[in-house]
Design a protein around this motif. Structure first.
Motif, PDB file in Angstrom:
ATOM      1  N   ARG A 220      -7.332  47.631 -13.133  1.00  0.00           N
ATOM      2  CA  ARG A 220      -7.014  49.015 -12.816  1.00  0.00           C
ATOM      3  C   ARG A 220      -5.763  49.429 -13.604  1.00  0.00           C
ATOM      4  O   ARG A 220      -4.992  48.577 -14.033  1.00  0.00           O
TER       5      ARG A 220
ATOM      6  N   ALA B 246      -2.190  42.286  -0.693  1.00  0.00           N
ATOM      7  CA  ALA B 246      -2.752  43.466  -1.364  1.00  0.00           C
ATOM      8  C   ALA B 246      -3.833  44.110  -0.502  1.00  0.00           C
ATOM      9  O   ALA B 246      -3.898  45.343  -0.380  1.00  0.00           O
TER      10      ALA B 246
ATOM     11  N   GLU C 146      -3.772  47.931   1.131  1.00  0.00           N
ATOM     12  CA  GLU C 146      -4.848  48.927   1.029  1.00  0.00           C
ATOM     13  C   GLU C 146      -5.297  49.380   2.413  1.00  0.00           C
ATOM     14  O   GLU C 146      -5.619  50.553   2.618  1.00  0.00           O
TER      15      GLU C 146
ATOM     16  N   GLY D 214      -5.624  51.157  -4.350  1.00  0.00           N
ATOM     17  CA  GLY D 214      -5.657  49.967  -5.182  1.00  0.00           C
ATOM     18  C   GLY D 214      -5.052  50.165  -6.548  1.00  0.00           C
ATOM     19  O   GLY D 214      -4.582  49.203  -7.167  1.00  0.00           O
ATOM     20  N   ASN D 215      -5.036  51.418  -7.030  1.00  0.00           N
ATOM     21  CA  ASN D 215      -4.439  51.669  -8.344  1.00  0.00           C
ATOM     22  C   ASN D 215      -2.941  51.954  -8.252  1.00  0.00           C
ATOM     23  O   ASN D 215      -2.339  52.495  -9.171  1.00  0.00           O
TER      24      ASN D 215
ATOM     25  N   CYS E 250      -9.356  39.004  -8.679  1.00  0.00           N
ATOM     26  CA  CYS E 250      -8.987  40.392  -8.401  1.00  0.00           C
ATOM     27  C   CYS E 250      -8.954  41.186  -9.699  1.00  0.00           C
ATOM     28  O   CYS E 250      -9.006  40.614 -10.792  1.00  0.00           O
TER      29      CYS E 250
ATOM     30  N   TYR F 232      -6.456  43.692  -9.931  1.00  0.00           N
ATOM     31  CA  TYR F 232      -5.137  44.318  -9.972  1.00  0.00           C
ATOM     32  C   TYR F 232      -4.425  43.917 -11.275  1.00  0.00           C
ATOM     33  O   TYR F 232      -4.604  42.797 -11.768  1.00  0.00           O
TER      34      TYR F 232
END
Length: 417
Positions: free
Chosen positions: A20, A197, A201, A207-208, A233, A235
């Motif tokens: 992301r 994480a 959320e 998430g971004n 993930c 991220y």
């Protein structure tokens, strides 16, 4: 102001891991964005002048983001003054607040601090213990949501959440073939990052707006952890060997760890955590991070100087002195050149010490000089874009070659509007 981030051609054959994109004060981390260089001040944040001055030094050295410690109320109250002082110096580098233990309270009591920071960094291992952990973690995330701030969830093996480690150890003990202690620790770090994480959320943080890190001080452990984390993930990941050490040890260890991961397409932002020499320059960590990325072909920051190591053919120190002079000159000029010319960071230079490889290497650079070795004719041919243009002689070779470099920059690179 910092220049826009630009990638360079080349780099690893392994594609960058797909992640992301996270916006941090106008700097993008992740996705297809160039890898971001970060650094951290070591001043008392409550001393807003000293902190702003060092943040400005780091930014001018090329740090895209600068992290500051926010450890008490005085530090939190200093953040607006630091931002104001940076603005007076025309430095727009985004600031990241580093919070441990009491971040929930500092951010709640100082809303302007939360508003002005570009990103929050929290450590799930010390955000709170027991029942307080989730409550205090949630408070920080809720503030980040209200202020629309990204958060780096930074796990560190020196402060790993003991409850997660105990749980992973219990699970491992029930295995038919238990893993060794190192594997258990690495799994606990990855789980801590991923579960934190997921919890962020759940509390509403998109998430971004999340970046993850799992920092250790062992090269092999760092590589293993990030390979695992990258596969579990999407991220963006912040890379760094924590407590890397001082001098050549810290530089070599950081380079060894980061280069392996970057070559595999893992990593979206990096910091080189060097212990500075007493009264040494904090900017060294920025220079090392830049040189890792530039030598790997991932980004360009400043003209690179190729120079031979010297041998029995080069008993004079002149070529070493010239190489150092040119390298210092281009680094000193880069803040000006970066503002005036497009692409000047891709300039290549060569300062060679004798006839064996001198002309050949010089022809490969945009500008190269082949100095005479011991017993060679006292003449130094200069090559510009592969063609010999002049032969320098006498006592002013260094000044004349530097003038050729300056003239080349002014004539070959497009001026910005």
């Amino acid at each position: 102001m910092n220049a826009p981030l630009e990638p360079v051609r080349g780099g690893p054959t392994t594609p960058r891991r797909v992640t992301r994109a996270v916006d941090v004060g106008g700097v993008t981390i992740g996705s297809s964005a160039p890898i971001v260089v970060q650094s951290m001040t070591n001043t008392d944040t409550a001393d807003h002048i000293a902190t702003a001055l060092q943040a400005a030094q780091l930014a001018r050295a090329g740090s895209d983001l600068v992290r500051i410690t926010v450890n008490n109320d005085d530090a939190a109250k200093a953040v607006p003054k630091i931002v104001e002082q940076l603005a007076k110096m025309n430095v727009g580098v985004p600031l990241i607040g580093d919070f441990h233990y009491n971040g929930h309270k500092l951010l709640a009591d100082n809303p302007v601090c939360a508003e002005l920071l570009a990103k929050l960094r929290i450590n799930p291992g010390n955000v709170g213990q027991g029942a307080k952990r989730d409550t205090q973690f949630a408070q920080i995330i809720e503030i980040a949501c209200r202020q629309d701030k990204p958060v780096r969830i930074g796990v560190n093996w020196g402060s790993l959440d003991p409850s997660i480690l105990a749980r992973i150890m219990d699970e491992n003990a029930r295995r038919a073939e238990p893993h060794d202690g190192g594997s258990v620790m690495r799994e606990a770090m990855v789980v801590s990052a991923l579960e934190s994480a997921a919890k962020a959320e759940e509390y509403g943080l998109p998430g971004n707006r999340i970046v993850l890190s799992c920092k250790v001080s062992s090269v092999q452990d760092l590589v293993a952890i990030y390979r695992d984390l990258a596969g579990r993930c999407d991220y963006p990941l912040h890379l760094g060997l924590t407590e890397a050490g001082m001098g050549s040890k810290g530089i070599v260890a950081s380079t060894a760890a980061l280069a392996v991961l970057l070559q595999e397409g893992i990593g979206d932002t990096i910091r080189v955590s060097l212990t500075p020499e007493p009264n040494g320059e904090r900017t060294q960590e920025v220079v090392v991070a830049q040189e890792i990325l530039q030598t790997m072909g991932l980004r360009a920051f400043t003209p690179m100087v190729t120079a031979c190591p010297g041998c029995g053919r080069t008993t004079s120190t002149f070529f070493q002195e010239l190489a150092q002079r040119i390298q210092n000159h281009v680094r000193a000029q880069m803040p000006v050149w970066r503002d005036q010319y497009d692409g000047v960071e891709n300039l290549t230079l060569a300062v060679m010490g004798c006839v064996v490889n001198g002309p050949g290497e010089s022809k490969q650079a945009n500008i190269g000089i082949s100095l005479p070795g011991t017993g060679e004719t006292p003449a130094a041919p200069v090559f510009v874009d592969g063609q010999k243009t002049v032969t320098l002689r006498g006592d002013n070779i260094a000044a004349e070659f530097q003038a050729i470099v300056d003239s080349y920059v002014a004539s070959r690179f497009r001026r910005k509007n």
